[in-house]
Design a protein around this motif. Structure first.
Motif, PDB file in Angstrom:
ATOM      1  N   GLY A 166       0.802  -1.211   0.000  1.00  0.00           N
ATOM      2  CA  GLY A 166       0.000   0.000   0.000  1.00  0.00           C
ATOM      3  C   GLY A 166       0.838   1.265   0.000  1.00  0.00           C
ATOM      4  O   GLY A 166       2.049   1.239  -0.209  1.00  0.00           O
ATOM      5  N   GLU A 167       0.169   2.368   0.250  1.00  0.00           N
ATOM      6  CA  GLU A 167       0.788   3.688   0.171  1.00  0.00           C
ATOM      7  C   GLU A 167       1.885   3.847   1.212  1.00  0.00           C
ATOM      8  O   GLU A 167       1.761   3.405   2.358  1.00  0.00           O
ATOM      9  CB  GLU A 167      -0.273   4.763   0.354  1.00  0.00           C
ATOM     10  N   LEU A 168       2.972   4.497   0.809  1.00  0.00           N
ATOM     11  CA  LEU A 168       4.098   4.753   1.700  1.00  0.00           C
ATOM     12  C   LEU A 168       4.082   6.209   2.152  1.00  0.00           C
ATOM     13  O   LEU A 168       3.670   7.095   1.397  1.00  0.00           O
ATOM     14  CB  LEU A 168       5.418   4.463   0.979  1.00  0.00           C
ATOM     15  N   PRO A 169       4.543   6.480   3.361  1.00  0.00           N
ATOM     16  CA  PRO A 169       4.574   7.878   3.842  1.00  0.00           C
ATOM     17  C   PRO A 169       5.613   8.695   3.092  1.00  0.00           C
ATOM     18  O   PRO A 169       6.613   8.160   2.592  1.00  0.00           O
ATOM     19  CB  PRO A 169       4.953   7.724   5.321  1.00  0.00           C
ATOM     20  N   VAL A 170       5.369  10.004   2.995  1.00  0.00           N
ATOM     21  CA  VAL A 170       6.329  10.926   2.392  1.00  0.00           C
ATOM     22  C   VAL A 170       6.469  12.130   3.303  1.00  0.00           C
ATOM     23  O   VAL A 170       5.601  12.434   4.118  1.00  0.00           O
ATOM     24  CB  VAL A 170       5.895  11.378   0.975  1.00  0.00           C
ATOM     25  N   ASP A 171       7.590  12.826   3.151  1.00  0.00           N
ATOM     26  CA  ASP A 171       7.888  14.011   3.959  1.00  0.00           C
ATOM     27  C   ASP A 171       8.782  14.894   3.104  1.00  0.00           C
ATOM     28  O   ASP A 171       9.835  14.458   2.635  1.00  0.00           O
ATOM     29  CB  ASP A 171       8.602  13.600   5.247  1.00  0.00           C
ATOM     30  N   ASP A 172       8.375  16.148   2.873  1.00  0.00           N
ATOM     31  CA  ASP A 172       9.126  17.006   1.958  1.00  0.00           C
ATOM     32  C   ASP A 172      10.154  17.895   2.643  1.00  0.00           C
ATOM     33  O   ASP A 172      10.779  18.749   2.014  1.00  0.00           O
ATOM     34  CB  ASP A 172       8.183  17.869   1.109  1.00  0.00           C
ATOM     35  N   ARG A 173      10.384  17.695   3.946  1.00  0.00           N
ATOM     36  CA  ARG A 173      11.372  18.534   4.627  1.00  0.00           C
ATOM     37  C   ARG A 173      12.786  18.152   4.233  1.00  0.00           C
ATOM     38  O   ARG A 173      13.094  16.979   4.036  1.00  0.00           O
ATOM     39  CB  ARG A 173      11.191  18.424   6.149  1.00  0.00           C
TER      40      ARG A 173
END
Length: 252
Positions: A110-117
């Motif tokens: 399923g969907e994986l977490p993302v973080d744009d920092r």
């Protein structure tokens, strides 16, 4: 020696059991063990590397964080840390050990977490070797999501079964019952995995030339740790070390 998909699946399932997690944390990494000595060399090198590679402390994202060992290695060196794992038992142990991070339970699919920092540091320790190809790809998909371009940060991956090391002799000459859980990854395997997901190698460093057997059998047990301490300070050790850290970034 290739390890079957079924065997790798069994290996992953082991760490859903709190008892197995406790044994991993309290016995495998007990003070003075082979694994704890390798981990300490990694900790020292990684802290020095991060301080030089990042002008400002990065946000750490540790995929398959387990008990939080890689996060604790960098305590005080990162702006913030996040650990992700599919095992509730592993995350519970990480919390029990006071791992300084936000811990996240993620699905196997399923969907994986993302973080744009930015800057970001993605760490993947003790996963690739025994994981199935699909899990390796998922780890790299996670890293690519957190590091969408070359300026986003760095990826650090561990291969704790380098096929170019003397550990390989165990696969060739070891007892039949020792082969069930024996797995290897070559430098070429890691490079191919990186390339398929848009990463390029920045650096690699070895942390033990010898194997666990040298640490547990007299008279070599007293000599093995200082020999490995010395070898792990040399860049050339990565080619023949049984445990290697790879540093990569997204291709420009």
């Amino acid at each position: 020696m290739e390890v079957s998909e079924e065997m790798r699946a069994d290996y992953t399932d082991v760490f859903k059991d709190p008892g197995a997690v406790a044994k991993y944390s309290e016995e495998t990494y007990a003070t003075g063990t082979f694994s704890s000595r390798v981990s300490e060399r990694q900790r020292q090198w990684l802290r020095g590397f991060v301080s030089e590679a990042f002008p400002e402390p990065p946000v750490q994202h540790d995929f398959a964080c387990g008990t939080g060992r890689a996060i604790r290695m960098l305590a005080g060196m990162v702006a913030e840390a996040h650990g992700y794992d599919t095992s509730e038992a592993m995350l519970a142990k990480a919390a029990e050990l006071r791992t300084p991070a936000r811990l996240h339970l993620v699905g196997a699919t399923g969907e994986l977490p993302v973080d744009d920092r930015r800057p970001a540091l993605v760490t993947v320790f003790r996963l690739l070797l025994n994981a199935s190809p699909s899990v390796r790809d998922r780890a790299m998909d996670f890293a690519a999501g957190m590091l969408p371009d070359a300026d986003a940060g760095l990826l650090v991956c561990e291969n704790h079964g380098n096929a170019g090391s003397i550990r390989h002799l165990k696969a060739v000459f070891g007892r039949p019952d020792s082969k069930r859980w024996f797995a290897e990854l070559s430098h070429a395997d890691v490079m191919e995995l990186f390339a398929r997901h848009g990463f390029e190698l920045v650096a690699r460093q070895g942390f033990t030339m010898l194997t666990q057997g040298f640490y547990s059998r007299a008279p070599l047990s007293w000599l093995a740790p200082p020999l490995d301490d010395l070898a792990s300070r040399r860049r050339w050790s990565a080619a023949a070390a049984s445990d290697v850290l790879y540093v990569a970034r997204r291709r420009r």
